[in-house]
Design an enzyme around this catalytic site. Structure first.
Site, PDB file in Angstrom:
ATOM      1  N   ASP A 172      38.538  38.233  49.349  1.00 55.03           N
ATOM      2  CA  ASP A 172      38.545  37.710  47.982  1.00 55.03           C
ATOM      3  C   ASP A 172      37.479  36.635  47.793  1.00 55.03           C
ATOM      4  O   ASP A 172      37.642  35.507  48.241  1.00 55.03           O
ATOM      5  CB  ASP A 172      39.934  37.131  47.684  1.00 55.03           C
ATOM      6  CG  ASP A 172      40.036  36.589  46.267  1.00 55.03           C
ATOM      7  OD1 ASP A 172      39.287  37.068  45.398  1.00 55.03           O
ATOM      8  OD2 ASP A 172      40.861  35.683  46.039  1.00 55.03           O
ATOM      9  N   ASP A 196      33.891  38.255  41.745  1.00 48.84           N
ATOM     10  CA  ASP A 196      35.198  38.169  42.396  1.00 48.84           C
ATOM     11  C   ASP A 196      35.577  39.508  43.013  1.00 48.84           C
ATOM     12  O   ASP A 196      35.961  40.430  42.315  1.00 48.84           O
ATOM     13  CB  ASP A 196      36.232  37.734  41.350  1.00 48.84           C
ATOM     14  CG  ASP A 196      37.622  37.564  41.942  1.00 48.84           C
ATOM     15  OD1 ASP A 196      37.770  37.729  43.167  1.00 48.84           O
ATOM     16  OD2 ASP A 196      38.548  37.263  41.167  1.00 48.84           O
TER      17      ASP A 196
END
Ligand code: NAG
Ligand code: NAG
Length: 386
Positions: free
Chosen positions: A100, A293
């Site tokens: 992430d 992201d």
């Protein structure tokens, strides 16, 4: 930007549909519908993904060989992100970790949960040391609380060594371990400024850079968009720690500046749908921030931009019969196998600033399906607008 330099490679982008909203039942449209006369705009889908990366540093000594060991070290499920296998503790316990770039804590399940099949049992590790405090992290969706400690971690297809890193073992969570996920932890790769409870908790990657002596660079390649065709199953990818593996891309890498080192915050200059600029003030595209992201498979847009994109897609679509219900997300469009409707929809291009020049470059996103094997659905605006 100095020493903090990290790269993200995007040969293909994630699906382009928008914020998660509950499915609304409605009779589906059936494709193919009448196709409008050929119009300028969408051509046949072409593989024109682009690479994006940020400031590389010199290749590490002997880097090429060890980089090859990291090729294809990620697995991804359509719509559920990419994960990496790691071994934690002594004797080693195997976990799958979501990669992430939108957060900065390393955390693993520390207790059983109905949606996951294993967890890290710190009591069974002779090298685990608790630090004596808890931490809570909230994401756009979901949150968890865990106990902070440290232990040895090895990346199975990575650097051939183990590293002592901070780990939060999650004992309580909400909407975090979702049904169907294949991972049981999360690796936050953003900057220390985002680490919880504070930036003094060294991030996983900063520990790795310090202990392994690798350059402060990573690159991530996600090969899932458009594959596999059924919208389910597994995709591959690579997380290369310490640099960029040359065999994973062709041509030049384009770099875009990081506006501020917390998220990977970048600046979007322009958005095009079917080759037509939306012509909004570019501040709208970056409100309140634009970030890269890897932990989401959605392209999230500010409401104003989202509405302009939907209008643009509706205008450029070659299917005149789509009802308002389709464009607002309350109606599905379905088609008979093996046909796919992608050629009826326009591409979306995002323009970014090229580092150290007055040029820009674009990332082009091809139509993707999101709802079931043979249905397409627009996800409407949700309450979340970050
Ligand atoms: C990894 O390290 C072990 C132990 O030091 C060594 O035996 C092995 O050959 C190494 N593997 C690679 C691929 O470098
Ligand atoms: C941009 O310029 C800075 C300062 O000269 C330099 O450090 C950096 O490497 C350059 N970036 C790229 C992508 O060339």
């Amino acid at each position: 930007m100095g020493a903090l330099a990290r790269a993200l490679l995007w040969p293909l982008l994630a699906p382009w549909l928008l914020p998660a909203a509950p499915a609304l039942p409605a009779a589906p449209l059936t494709l193919p519908l009448r196709v409008a006369a050929p119009a300028p705009g969408p051509g046949p889908p072409a593989a024109d993904g682009l690479a994006l990366a940020l400031e590389p540093e010199p290749e590490p000594a002997g880097g090429a060989a060890s980089f090859l060991a990291m090729v294809d070290n990620l697995r991804g499920d359509s719509g559920r992100g990419y994960y990496l296998e790691v071994l934690i503790g002594t004797p080693p316990q195997k976990l799958q970790i979501l990669v992430d770039t939108g957060s900065s804590n390393f955390a693993v399940a520390g207790a059983p949960h109905p949606n996951i099949d294993s967890y890290f049992d710190s009591q069974r590790s002779s090298t685990y040391h608790p630090k004596g405090f808890d931490v809570t992290v909230k994401y756009t969706q979901g949150s968890w609380t865990g106990a902070v400690g440290e232990d040895l971690v090895t990346i199975t297809k990575g650097l051939n060594a183990s590293f002592l890193v901070n780990i939060a073992t999650i004992f309580e969570s909400e909407s975090f371990f979702l049904p169907g996920i294949q991972w049981n932890g999360i690796l936050g790769l953003a900057y220390g400024a985002l680490a919880k409870p504070s930036s003094s908790l060294e991030t996983f990657f900063d520990s790795l850079v310090r202990q392994a002596g690798i350059p402060n660079v990573f690159s991530m390649q996600m090969c899932g968009a458009g594959l596999p065709a059924a919208g389910s199953g597994t995709n591959g990818g690579s997380l290369v720690l310490g640099g960029i593996e040359p065999s994973l891309y062709k041509g030049d890498i384009w770099y875009t500046p990081i506006m501020e080192e917390w998220y990977y915050q970048i600046e979007i200059l322009k958005l095009e749908v079917g080759g037509q600029s939306l012509n909004l003030d570019c501040r709208e595209y970056n409100a309140d921030k634009a970030i890269v992201d890897s932990g989401t498979t959605l392209l999230r847009l500010p409401l104003k931009v989202f509405n302009a994109v939907v209008d643009g897609v509706a205008r450029a679509s070659l299917i005149p019969e789509f009802s308002d219900g389709f464009w607002t997300g309350s109606q599905l469009a379905c088609w008979a196998s093996p046909e796919t409707p992608w050629s009826y929809f326009p591409k979306i291009s995002i323009y970014l600033r090229d580092e150290n020049s007055s040029r820009s470059f674009r990332l082009t996103i091809l139509p993707q399906k999101s709802q079931g094997p043979r249905c397409l659905k627009f996800l409407g605006p949700s309450q979340q607008t970050t």
